[in-house]
Design a protein around this motif. Structure first.
Motif, short mmCIF file in Angstrom:
data_model
loop_
_atom_site.label_atom_id
_atom_site.label_comp_id
_atom_site.label_asym_id
_atom_site.label_seq_id
_atom_site.Cartn_x
_atom_site.Cartn_y
_atom_site.Cartn_z
N HIS A 1 3.77 -7.55 -6.22
CA HIS A 1 3.11 -7.68 -5.27
C HIS A 1 3.33 -8.03 -4.01
O HIS A 1 2.38 -7.95 -3.35
CB HIS A 1 1.86 -7.47 -6.18
CG HIS A 1 1.39 -6.19 -7.05
ND1 HIS A 1 0.73 -6.29 -8.19
CD2 HIS A 1 2.46 -5.46 -8.07
CE1 HIS A 1 0.48 -5.33 -9.10
NE2 HIS A 1 1.06 -4.82 -8.90
N MET B 1 -3.57 -1.60 -2.81
CA MET B 1 -2.31 -2.75 -1.87
C MET B 1 -0.75 -2.87 -2.40
O MET B 1 0.58 -3.25 -2.13
CB MET B 1 -3.60 -4.17 -2.05
CG MET B 1 -2.45 -4.45 -1.07
SD MET B 1 -4.30 -6.02 -0.91
CE MET B 1 -4.18 -6.46 -3.28
N GLY B 2 -0.65 -3.18 -4.03
CA GLY B 2 0.74 -3.08 -4.31
C GLY B 2 1.32 -2.18 -4.58
O GLY B 2 2.08 -2.36 -5.17
N HIS C 1 -1.27 -6.59 3.83
CA HIS C 1 -0.29 -7.82 3.05
C HIS C 1 -1.22 -8.66 4.09
O HIS C 1 -0.99 -9.19 5.20
CB HIS C 1 1.34 -7.77 4.07
CG HIS C 1 1.97 -9.11 3.28
ND1 HIS C 1 2.09 -9.00 2.11
CD2 HIS C 1 2.13 -10.12 3.47
CE1 HIS C 1 2.63 -10.53 1.68
NE2 HIS C 1 2.85 -10.92 2.73
N VAL D 1 -6.64 -8.62 1.20
CA VAL D 1 -6.20 -9.07 -0.25
C VAL D 1 -7.16 -9.56 -0.46
O VAL D 1 -7.33 -9.74 -2.04
CB VAL D 1 -5.08 -10.18 0.26
CG1 VAL D 1 -4.30 -10.97 -0.88
CG2 VAL D 1 -4.11 -9.45 0.63
N ASN E 1 1.21 -1.29 1.61
CA ASN E 1 1.37 -2.68 1.51
C ASN E 1 1.55 -3.33 2.94
O ASN E 1 1.08 -4.16 3.05
CB ASN E 1 2.21 -3.84 0.41
CG ASN E 1 1.72 -5.32 0.76
OD1 ASN E 1 2.98 -6.12 0.68
ND2 ASN E 1 0.86 -5.26 -0.44
N THR F 1 6.59 -3.30 -8.92
CA THR F 1 4.98 -3.42 -8.60
C THR F 1 4.56 -2.54 -9.15
O THR F 1 3.50 -2.61 -9.16
CB THR F 1 5.50 -2.99 -6.59
OG1 THR F 1 4.29 -3.48 -5.87
CG2 THR F 1 5.22 -1.92 -6.22
#
Lengths: 561, 177
Positions: free
Chosen positions: A280, A367-368, A377, A382, A373, A297
C-alpha cells in the motif's frame, strides 16, 4: 513439575483468574493509558498547528511533536494494550495460569525502557524523522535502539501468549476448541511475530548505519521492509480490535457469533493475506512492477478485505440475533434501539465498528488501489484514513473494553459514571470529524506532515484552495472534541483505578450472561437478521459508489504513463 | 458465546446460514471486480504510473539535468532557470533540500518524459492543483511520461517529510498554450 500459581475465582464470570496474569494485564494497561495520554496531547498540538488560524507550534517543534505523536499512539499505546489483551484472552478466558510470568515481566520492562528511550531521543530534538524514519534521513542511535527494545519485548510477550495456549491445552483448563476471542487474539499474535521480525530485519541495519558501521541503506529497500512492519502492525490492531468487539458483545449481551466457522475463517484470512499490505505504501515508488503492486496491494484479490467484510456482517448480526432472541423483535431496528447504549463498553464498541467500516475501511481500500493512490499518496487523505482505522477503530475499541476490565480485573468500581457514559460518543464524534476533514483536505491535494500550507517562507509560492483552510479548521475543532473524549477517558480510568471503590472478593459486579450454551448455531437455528442486512446493504452501496467516484476523479488528472 | 469455547464441539461441520453465505459470495465478487478494475485501467485508462526507472547517482543525474537546463533555458525567475524543452523530449527535475529545480515550461497537449530523482533525502512530487503524487528517491531516476492537458501555473509541493525546510520546498511548472 510443581506449579504454585495463585488463583481467585471471579464472582461475575466464574472464570479462574491467575494473579500473575492479572498483575501483568494491569501493568500493561496502565502503561498503555499513560502513553495514550501523552501521545494524545501531542496529537492535539499537531491538529492545532495545522489549523491555519491557530498555527500553535513553530516548525521544528511541530515536526518533533508529530514524530512523538505517531510513535506514542500507533506503536506504544496500542501494543501495550494489545499485550494486556493477549494475556486476558489466553490466561483469563482459558481459566489457565500464564506461562512464564517472569518472561512476561521482562517483556514489559523492555517495552517500557524502549518506549521511554525513543521518546527521550525524539524530545532531545535530533530525531524528528517521523514515525516512518525513512533513510537517508538519520535519527540518533538510541531512537532505533529504543524501537528495537520495544519490539523484542513485544515479541517475548507474544511467545508468553503462545506458551499459555500450550499450558492451557496440556492442563485441560477448557473443553474443546479455544474461544473465538482467543482465536482472534492468536491471529493478532501470529501477525505480530511476522511484523516484529520484519522490524528487526530493517531496524538492526539502520541502527548500525546511524552508528556509522554501515555506510549506505537503499531508500527503496528500507521502505519496502519497513512497511512490512509498519503496515502489518496495523493489521495486528485489526485482528485485536475485532477480537475485542466479539469479546464485548459476548460479555455485555451474551451474544454468540452466527457461525464459528465463518468468523474463524475470516480471522484466518487475516493471517494468510494481511501481510501483503506493505505494498500500500509502494504504489507510487520508482521501479516496482505493476504486477507486484496489483497482487500485493489487493491482498491477493482482496481476500483480507473479504475477512473484514465478513466480520462487518457477523458482529452486528450476532447482536441482532441475540437481541431478537431476548424479545426485541419489532420492526427492523428495535434490537438496535433497545441495545444498551448507556453502557460505555457497548456504545464505544458499536461506534468503533461503524466508524472503522465506513471511514477507515472504505477509504483504505480506495487509497490502496494501484492507480487511485496517485491522487492520494502522502496527502492528508492518508492520516484521514488511518484515524478512521486506528483512532476510531482500534483506540475506541480498546477504550470500550477498559470499562469491563476496570471492574473485572482491577476490581474497582467505575467512577464518574455519567462522564464515562458520555465518553465514547464524545471521542467517536471527534475522531470521525478528524478522519473526514483530513480526507477532505487530502482530496484537495493538501500534503500530510506539512507545517505551513500558505508557504509563506518559500521563494516560489503556490496558493491552495480556500476550502482547504476550512477543512483544516474543522479538523482542529474536532481534534479538540476528540482530545476532550480522550481526557475524560484518562480521568475515568485513573480515577477508578486509584480511587474507585474496591470490589469485594465475592461481589458480583456485572451480569455477564450465563456462559452455558444459549442456543445452537447453524442455519436451522439462526434467527433471521433483517436489520443487519439493511445495514450491510447501506455499507456496500456506499463502498461501491465511493470507489467509482474516485476513478472519476482520477480520470480528470493529466494523462500519465 | 465468543468468550467461551464453542458449544458444539465439532463446530466446523455446522452449516452456514444462508444470509451469511450470500454476503460472502457478494463480497468475494466485489473483491474480484476491484482487482480486475486495476488491470482494466492499465488498458483503458489514461492515468497509469510508469514502471520505468533507472539506478543512478546524484552526480550522474545532476549532470543530465544541467545539460538540459543549459540547452533549453529561456529566462530566469526568482533565481531559478526556466526551461522550455522541446515536446517529446526528456526533462529532468531535481529534488533537493529544499527545492524543485529547475522551473519547467511545458506546452499544453504535448507529451514529455519527465525524470525525477533526489540529490539527498526522499522527497514527494505533489503536483497541484491537479493532484498527482509520486515518490522521489535518491539513487533512482524515475521516468513519468506526462501530457499536461490544462494550461496555467502549477505548484510542486514536497509531500514527503524532508526536514526542517520541508514546507518551503515548492517548485513550479508552467503549461502554456
Amino acid at each position: 513439575m510443581a506449579i504454585t500459581a495463585k488463583f481467585r475465582t471471579c464472582p461475575s464470570t466464574g472464570l479462574k483468574v491467575h494473579d500473575q496474569a492479572e498483575k501483568l494485564i494491569k501493568a500493561n494497561a496502565v502503561a498503555a493509558v499513560v502513553f495514550l495520554a501523552v501521545g494524545g496531547l501531542f496529537g492535539l498540538m499537531v491538529a492545532l498547528t495545522r489549523w491555519p488560524a491557530v498555527h500553535l507550534l513553530p516548525a521544528d517543534w511541530f515536526y518533533l511533536v508529530l514524530t512523538a505523536h505517531g510513535l506514542d499512539i500507533l506503536l506504544v499505546w496500542i501494543i501495550f494494550f494489545e499485550m494486556a489483551v493477549l494475556y486476558f484472552a489466553s490466561a483469563i478466558l482459558l481459566n489457565s495460569r500464564l506461562a512464564a510470568p517472569k518472561a512476561a515481566w521482562t517483556a514489559f520492562g523492555m517495552m517500557l525502557i524502549g518506549a521511554i528511550m525513543t521518546n527521550v531521543a525524539v524530545l532531545q530534538g535530533n530525531s524528528s524523522v517521523m514515525f516512518t524514519s525513512y533513510v537517508p534521513m538519520k535519527a540518533e542511535p538510541h531512537f532505533y535502539l529504543g524501537l528495537l527494545l520495544f519490539a523484542v519485548g513485544a515479541l517475548i510477550g507474544c511467545f508468553v501468549f503462545f506458551g499459555t495456549l500450550v499450558v492451557a491445552k496440556n492442563e485441560k483448563t477448557y473443553q474443546g476448541s479455544i474461544p473465538l476471542v482467543t482465536f482472534g487474539a492468536l491471529t493478532a499474535a501470529i501477525i505480530a511475530v511476522f511484523t516484529i521480525a520484519s522490524g528487526a530485519i530493517i531496524l538492526v541495519p539502520t541502527l548500525l548505519w546511524s552508528l556509522g558501521i554501515i555506510s549506505h541503506i537503499d531508500s527503496l529497500l528500507y521502505k519496502t521492509i519497513w512497511w512490512a512492519m509498519g503496515h502489518s502492525s496495523q493489521q495486528i490492531n485489526v485482528s485485536a480490535h475485532v477480537a475485542v468487539w466479539y469479546c464485548i458483545i459476548g460479555m455485555v449481551l451474551g451474544a454468540r457469533t452466527l457461525s464459528e466457522k465463518v468468523s474463524r475463517m475470516a480471522f484466518l484470512m487475516y493471517i494468510l493475506f494481511l501481510q501483503l499490505a506493505s505494498a500500500h505504501h509502494m504504489l507510487v515508488e520508482p521501479g516496482i512492477s505493476s504486477e507486484w503492486k496489483i497482487f500485493n496491494t489487493s491482498y491477493a484479490m482482496y481476500l483480507a478485505v473479504l475477512g473484514s467484510m465478513i466480520h462487518g456482517m457477523t458482529i452486528p448480526g450476532s447482536i441482532e440475533a441475540e437481541q431478537r432472541a431476548k424479545g426485541y423483535t419489532n420492526g427492523l431496528f428495535e434490537w438496535l434501539r433497545k441495545a444498551p447504549w448507556g453502557n460505555p463498553a457497548f456504545a464505544g464498541m458499536f461506534l468503533s465498528l461503524i466508524l472503522f467500516g465506513f471511514l477507515g475501511g472504505i477509504s483504505g481500500v480506495v487509497m490502496g488501489t494501484e492507480q487511485l493512490n496517485l491522487i492520494m499518496h502522502n496527502t492528508l487523505y492518508v492520516p484521514g484514513h488511518f484515524h478512521g482505522t486506528v483512532a476510531a477503530g482500534t483506540t475506541l475499541a480498546f477504550m470500550s473494553i477498559t470499562y469491563l476490565l476496570i471492574p473485572l480485573i482491577f476490581r474497582r468500581e467505575i467512577m464518574f459514571k455519567k462522564l464515562a457514559q458520555l465518553q465514547p460518543y464524545c471521542f467517536a464524534l471527534g475522531v470521525a470529524g478528524i478522519s473526514l476533514f483530513m480526507m477532505g483536505a487530502g482530496t484537495l491535494g493538501i500534503s500530510r506532515r506539512h507545517w505551513d500550507i500558505t508557504f509563506a517562507d518559500s521563494i516560489l509560492s503556490f496558493e491552495v484552495p480556500g476550502t482547504a483552510f476550512l477543512m483544516l479548521g474543522l479538523n482542529g475543532i474536532f481534534a479538540i472534541l476528540a482530545a476532550l473524549g480522550g481526557l475524560i477517558y484518562v480521568i475515568v480510568v485513573v480515577g477508578s483505578v486509584f480511587f474507585g471503590r474496591r470490589i469485594g472478593d465475592n461481589e458480583k459486579v456485572m451480569d455477564v450472561p450465563a456462559t452455558a450454551a444459549v442456543t445452537q448455531y447453524g442455519s436451522a437455528h439462526t434467527v433471521s437478521i433483517p436489520g443487519t442486512v439493511v445495514l450491510v446493504a447501506v455499507f456496500f452501496t456506499a463502498f461501491v459508489l465511493y470507489y467509482f467516484v474516485n476513478w472519476k476523479y482520477l480520470a480528470e488528472v493529466w494523462p500519465l504513463r | 458465546m465468543a468468550i467461551t469455547p464453542p458449544t458444539v464441539r465439532i463446530w466446523w461441520k455446522e452449516p452456514i446460514a444462508k444470509v451469511e453465505l450470500i454476503w460472502i459470495v457478494i463480497a468475494f465478487i466485489w473483491g474480484l471486480v476491484m482487482f480486475f478494475m486495476m488491470i482494466y485501467w492499465h488498458g483503458a485508462g489514461q492515468q497509469n504510473l510508469s514502471n520505468e526507472a533507472y539506478k543512478t547517482t546524484p552526480e550522474q543525474y545532476a549532470a543530465k539535468a544541467n545539460a538540459v537546463v543549459e540547452a533549453h533555458k529561456v529566462r530566469d525567475e526568482a533565481g531559478y532557470p526556466v526551461v522550455h524543452p522541446p515536446a517529446g523530449s526528456d526533462v529532468y527535475l531535481i529534488a533537493r533540500l529544499w527545492q524543485w529545480w529547475p522551473i519547467l515550461e511545458l506546452e499544453k497537449g504535448q507529451t514529455y518524459r519527465v525524470h525525477m530523482s533526489s540529490m539527498d533525502w526522499q522527497h514527494g512530487f505533489s503536483l497541484q492543483p491537479t493532484n498527482i503524487n509520486i515518490s522521489v528517491h535518491p539513487g533512482y531516476d524515475m521516468v513519468v511520461t506526462m501530457t499536461p492537458d490544462q494550461a496555467g501555473e502549477f505548484g510542486i509541493v514536497c509531500n514527503e517529510f524532508c526536514g526542517i525546510g520541508h514546507h518551503m520546498m515548492i517548485g513550479k511548472i508552467y503549461v502554456v498554450e
